[in-house]
Design a protein around this motif. Structure first.
Motif, PDB file in Angstrom:
ATOM      1  N   THR A 164     -12.787   4.241 -34.256  1.00 51.01           N
ATOM      2  CA  THR A 164     -12.937   5.070 -33.066  1.00 51.01           C
ATOM      3  C   THR A 164     -14.261   5.829 -33.075  1.00 51.01           C
ATOM      4  N   THR A 165     -14.639   6.344 -34.231  1.00 43.03           N
ATOM      5  CA  THR A 165     -15.838   7.168 -34.328  1.00 43.03           C
ATOM      6  C   THR A 165     -17.115   6.340 -34.392  1.00 43.03           C
ATOM      7  N   TYR A 166     -17.098   5.257 -35.170  1.00 45.29           N
ATOM      8  CA  TYR A 166     -18.332   4.509 -35.436  1.00 45.29           C
ATOM      9  C   TYR A 166     -18.313   3.063 -34.943  1.00 45.29           C
ATOM     10  N   GLY A 167     -17.163   2.576 -34.524  1.00 49.38           N
ATOM     11  CA  GLY A 167     -17.060   1.212 -34.033  1.00 49.38           C
ATOM     12  C   GLY A 167     -16.465   0.259 -35.070  1.00 49.38           C
ATOM     13  N   PHE A 168     -15.961  -0.844 -34.559  1.00 51.76           N
ATOM     14  CA  PHE A 168     -15.308  -1.815 -35.439  1.00 51.76           C
ATOM     15  C   PHE A 168     -16.278  -2.493 -36.400  1.00 51.76           C
ATOM     16  N   ASN A 169     -17.503  -2.773 -35.943  1.00 51.57           N
ATOM     17  CA  ASN A 169     -18.459  -3.411 -36.857  1.00 51.57           C
ATOM     18  C   ASN A 169     -18.707  -2.553 -38.083  1.00 51.57           C
ATOM     19  N   THR A 170     -18.810  -1.243 -37.875  1.00 54.06           N
ATOM     20  CA  THR A 170     -18.985  -0.338 -39.006  1.00 54.06           C
ATOM     21  C   THR A 170     -17.765  -0.379 -39.923  1.00 54.06           C
ATOM     22  N   LEU A 171     -16.581  -0.408 -39.332  1.00 55.70           N
ATOM     23  CA  LEU A 171     -15.362  -0.503 -40.134  1.00 55.70           C
ATOM     24  C   LEU A 171     -15.369  -1.772 -40.972  1.00 55.70           C
ATOM     25  N   TRP A 172     -15.741  -2.905 -40.379  1.00 55.61           N
ATOM     26  CA  TRP A 172     -15.716  -4.161 -41.129  1.00 55.61           C
ATOM     27  C   TRP A 172     -16.767  -4.190 -42.225  1.00 55.61           C
ATOM     28  N   VAL A 173     -17.931  -3.601 -41.972  1.00 61.41           N
ATOM     29  CA  VAL A 173     -18.970  -3.535 -43.008  1.00 61.41           C
ATOM     30  C   VAL A 173     -18.504  -2.626 -44.150  1.00 61.41           C
ATOM     31  N   ILE A 174     -17.963  -1.466 -43.825  1.00 64.37           N
ATOM     32  CA  ILE A 174     -17.460  -0.549 -44.858  1.00 64.37           C
ATOM     33  C   ILE A 174     -16.342  -1.220 -45.658  1.00 64.37           C
ATOM     34  N   THR A 175     -15.431  -1.882 -44.966  1.00 65.57           N
ATOM     35  CA  THR A 175     -14.328  -2.569 -45.634  1.00 65.57           C
ATOM     36  C   THR A 175     -14.869  -3.644 -46.572  1.00 65.57           C
ATOM     37  N   SER A 176     -15.859  -4.393 -46.127  1.00 66.10           N
ATOM     38  CA  SER A 176     -16.458  -5.437 -46.973  1.00 66.10           C
ATOM     39  C   SER A 176     -17.124  -4.827 -48.203  1.00 66.10           C
ATOM     40  N   ILE A 177     -17.846  -3.746 -48.011  1.00 68.50           N
ATOM     41  CA  ILE A 177     -18.512  -3.079 -49.142  1.00 68.50           C
ATOM     42  C   ILE A 177     -17.473  -2.558 -50.135  1.00 68.50           C
ATOM     43  N   ILE A 178     -16.426  -1.937 -49.634  1.00 66.58           N
ATOM     44  CA  ILE A 178     -15.359  -1.444 -50.515  1.00 66.58           C
ATOM     45  C   ILE A 178     -14.774  -2.595 -51.324  1.00 66.58           C
ATOM     46  N   LEU A 179     -14.552  -3.735 -50.691  1.00 63.11           N
ATOM     47  CA  LEU A 179     -13.964  -4.873 -51.388  1.00 63.11           C
ATOM     48  C   LEU A 179     -14.912  -5.470 -52.432  1.00 63.11           C
ATOM     49  N   VAL A 180     -16.206  -5.428 -52.193  1.00 64.94           N
ATOM     50  CA  VAL A 180     -17.171  -5.861 -53.218  1.00 64.94           C
ATOM     51  C   VAL A 180     -17.109  -4.895 -54.402  1.00 64.94           C
ATOM     52  N   LEU A 181     -17.030  -3.594 -54.116  1.00 66.37           N
ATOM     53  CA  LEU A 181     -16.899  -2.605 -55.195  1.00 66.37           C
ATOM     54  C   LEU A 181     -15.574  -2.779 -55.937  1.00 66.37           C
ATOM     55  N   VAL A 182     -14.529  -3.128 -55.207  1.00 63.80           N
ATOM     56  CA  VAL A 182     -13.230  -3.409 -55.828  1.00 63.80           C
ATOM     57  C   VAL A 182     -13.361  -4.591 -56.791  1.00 63.80           C
ATOM     58  N   ALA A 183     -14.069  -5.635 -56.367  1.00 61.33           N
ATOM     59  CA  ALA A 183     -14.276  -6.797 -57.243  1.00 61.33           C
ATOM     60  C   ALA A 183     -14.962  -6.370 -58.540  1.00 61.33           C
ATOM     61  N   LEU A 184     -15.962  -5.516 -58.420  1.00 68.28           N
ATOM     62  CA  LEU A 184     -16.630  -4.994 -59.623  1.00 68.28           C
ATOM     63  C   LEU A 184     -15.660  -4.159 -60.469  1.00 68.28           C
ATOM     64  N   GLY A 185     -14.856  -3.360 -59.804  1.00 62.47           N
ATOM     65  CA  GLY A 185     -13.857  -2.563 -60.523  1.00 62.47           C
ATOM     66  C   GLY A 185     -12.871  -3.437 -61.269  1.00 62.47           C
ATOM     67  N   TYR A 186     -12.404  -4.492 -60.626  1.00 61.75           N
ATOM     68  CA  TYR A 186     -11.494  -5.420 -61.307  1.00 61.75           C
ATOM     69  C   TYR A 186     -12.185  -6.071 -62.503  1.00 61.75           C
ATOM     70  N   GLN A 187     -13.455  -6.419 -62.340  1.00 61.21           N
ATOM     71  CA  GLN A 187     -14.196  -7.034 -63.431  1.00 61.21           C
ATOM     72  C   GLN A 187     -14.224  -6.122 -64.663  1.00 61.21           C
ATOM     73  N   PHE A 188     -14.422  -4.834 -64.447  1.00 61.76           N
ATOM     74  CA  PHE A 188     -14.567  -3.919 -65.577  1.00 61.76           C
ATOM     75  C   PHE A 188     -13.249  -3.329 -66.074  1.00 61.76           C
ATOM     76  N   PHE A 189     -12.293  -3.109 -65.182  1.00 61.11           N
ATOM     77  CA  PHE A 189     -11.100  -2.354 -65.566  1.00 61.11           C
ATOM     78  C   PHE A 189      -9.864  -3.197 -65.841  1.00 61.11           C
ATOM     79  N   THR A 190      -9.915  -4.498 -65.565  1.00 57.68           N
ATOM     80  CA  THR A 190      -8.738  -5.333 -65.795  1.00 57.68           C
ATOM     81  C   THR A 190      -8.669  -5.849 -67.234  1.00 57.68           C
ATOM     82  N   LYS A 191      -9.778  -6.281 -67.773  1.00 52.98           N
ATOM     83  CA  LYS A 191      -9.781  -6.893 -69.103  1.00 52.98           C
ATOM     84  C   LYS A 191      -9.136  -6.032 -70.187  1.00 52.98           C
ATOM     85  N   PRO A 192      -9.425  -4.736 -70.248  1.00 51.42           N
ATOM     86  CA  PRO A 192      -8.808  -3.934 -71.314  1.00 51.42           C
ATOM     87  C   PRO A 192      -7.287  -3.801 -71.205  1.00 51.42           C
TER      88      PRO A 192
END
Length: 188
Positions: A153-181
């Motif tokens: 509503t505030t910034y538009g759907f394209n912004t939401l999808w870009v933010i969501t994509s960035i969060i998911l890339v960071l999640v992938a990095l988080g899984y890479q580092f925090f799952t193995k232990p």
């Protein structure tokens, strides 16, 4: 168990991003792409059909070839790409491609989040660990619609999808580092 808490935090972020499928994605289909209710229903139903037909087969085939960590990372990245597709093209073919990729990401990540939790827990505290995992998902389920609709509503759907994509890339990095232990050596 600090490593497990970090893993659960990553799971919360995945869930908040993924749950846009139920909250803001139908609004996007209606308000931006101008699909009819029937078309939206078919797209959402397509996702459900893919999951019902292929989730167990996909997990069975991939768990023999890849580690849990690799599958969590790959599933998160596929989901990131699927959301990013919404910023590029709104034709029906691309919408089906995106929802199909999103379904694949979900099929890989959501079951394995619980698997990691089960492997990490001991017999005497398995319920507490699974409860924390469930609470993390429930928390994401609660905040996801608020965050998604506020950003859209505030910034538009394209912004939401870009933010969501960035969060998911960071999640992938988080899984890479925090799952193995959290896993036995043969499953990392």
């Amino acid at each position: 168990d600090f490593p497990f808490i970090l893993f659960n935090l990553v799971c919360v972020f995945f869930s908040v991003a993924f749950f846009q499928i139920m909250n803001t994605l139908p609004l996007f289909y209606k308000d931006v792409v101008h699909l009819t209710q029937a078309e939206i229903g078919l797209l959402m139903g397509f996702s459900g059909i893919l999951i019902v037909l292929f989730e167990m087969l996909l997990i069975h085939c991939t768990e023999k070839r890849f580690s849990i960590t690799q599958l969590l990372v790959f599933g998160s990245l596929v989901t990131a790409v699927s959301y990013f597709i919404f910023t590029i093209n709104h034709t029906l073919g691309f919408l089906y491609l995106a929802i199909g990729m999103m379904s694949i990401g979900e099929m890989l990540v959501l079951p394995l989040m619980s698997s990691v939790t089960a492997f990490r827990a001991q017999k005497n505290n398995r319920g507490a660990y699974m409860g924390l995992n469930g609470m993390s998902t429930a928390f994401a389920f609660i905040i996801s619609p608020f965050l998604g609709t506020h950003i859209a509503t505030t910034y538009g759907f394209n912004t939401l999808w870009v933010i969501t994509s960035i969060i998911l890339v960071l999640v992938a990095l988080g899984y890479q580092f925090f799952t193995k232990p959290l896993l036995p050596k043969n499953l990392q």
